[in-house]
Motif scaffolding. Sequence first.
Motif, short mmCIF file in Angstrom:
data_model
loop_
_atom_site.label_atom_id
_atom_site.label_comp_id
_atom_site.label_asym_id
_atom_site.label_seq_id
_atom_site.Cartn_x
_atom_site.Cartn_y
_atom_site.Cartn_z
N ALA A 75 -7.64 -0.68 -4.52
CA ALA A 75 -8.40 0.56 -4.60
C ALA A 75 -7.46 1.72 -4.91
O ALA A 75 -6.27 1.66 -4.63
N THR B 274 0.84 -1.19 0.00
CA THR B 274 0.00 0.00 0.00
C THR B 274 0.88 1.24 0.00
O THR B 274 1.88 1.29 0.71
N THR C 144 -3.49 -0.75 -1.80
CA THR C 144 -4.17 0.50 -2.16
C THR C 144 -3.17 1.60 -2.43
O THR C 144 -2.11 1.65 -1.80
N GLY D 96 -9.69 -1.37 -0.13
CA GLY D 96 -8.93 -2.35 -0.86
C GLY D 96 -9.53 -3.74 -0.72
O GLY D 96 -10.55 -3.94 -0.05
#
Length: 470
Positions: A329, A296, A312, A326
């Motif tokens: 995302a 992420t 994400t 997520g």
Amino acid sequence: MAQTAVVLAAGHGTRMKSETHKVLHPVCGKPMIHHLLDSLHDARMDHVVVVVGQHREQVEASIKRRAQVAVQEQQLGTADAVRAALPLITSDTETVVVLYGDAPLIRPETIVHLMRLREENRAACVVLAAEVTNPKGLGRVFLDPRGQVERIVEEKDATPEERAHRLINTGIYAFRRDALEEALREVKNDNAQGEYYLTDTALILSRRGERVIAHIAEDEDEIASVNNRVELARVEAICRQRILTGWMMEGVTVVDPGSTYIEAEVELAPDVTLLPGTMLAGRTRISSGTVIGPHTRLVDTVVREGARVQYTVAVEAVIGENAEVGPFAYLRPGAEIGQRVKIGDFVEVKNSRIGDDTKVSHLAYVGDAEIGRNVNVGCGAITVNYDGERKHRTVVGDDSFIGSNVNLIAPVTIGKGAYVVAGTTVTDDVGDDGFAIGRAPQTTKPNYVRAWKARRQNRNPEKGGNHCGH
């Protein structure tokens, strides 16, 4: 009495092979000279003077009001650079600390210790030295039997025997102001480079009977400097490890420090958990009880208590308490995710506010929108926000249902408790408790497919038969 720091940043740094001034290259997300300015601030330095030269406009624009600026018109050596700063050193200054803008890792505690040593020993100069494994390219420091600095020899002027010496000069000094001014007047440029070396001040002061002592740094990494991209990467790695260690000591769980990157301006609360592949950048703020990662990247993003963010990318976004974001995302600038919201896989949100308890579970785009509380946004739903010239806004009221594969053609408003049927393209507002359906009538022809295929075959006989590879 006041303390003044002089930061030398006149050289552009040709070995960096960059149009960006060397001291402005980022280390853990922040220009390296700002790491040094932060340390000087934490050391409670009264005045800071930065000496600039080549590409001075870049440096001046970056440091702005954080320091006064002196200009070295020609790069004639370090002593000449300090001379350029003398007019800006206030008359009430007792100690002058000289540092380099490309050595960003020195700690505030070390700066304070140098000043204290100078005062307590009534020394004219304290030289910060370091015992290093590989002294190549660095000036060597030689002490006399009493432990005082006898001389400092630049490598280019050193004999083979002197080059074998491993006590090096870091280039960082604490001077008594009047002693520095007097020594600078005597510095000559009779050396291999034809430059005015600041290191010569130590020998000048010693010969005048002044006390010149050395403080040997405990941590070799602290004095690491940057002259090329390889050294920049090394300094970045040291700084990153410092940051990770600091946050772990403050109660943050970092599952795999080797794959976790936290920039200098990030703030974390205790009981944050960072899973492998996490990258936190800019002014990201992470609250307690959150789990970030794996894989992420958050930039200038706020994450509230208890949220879970995985796989994400989020930039300039806000993620509410106990939200789930997520996997996969993308939160773009202006995305505000409310409490207990679910943002699922392959969902993109831009410049939109998502109300508490709303679900946007998968394969959706929400742009320039205001989505209320407890709304369900179905798979494949899209806010159609751009008409080719301007962006338009979509508003969806609380407790509404947006079915799968719905297009909301902005500007449009969906009222509270409304229901938009799957496959609908909405071009007009839907009132509170409204039911919207916009499907084309379906036509079904029974017992049709085989005859249809036969007609096609008859029209295109050259395409029939079995061909190689079919």
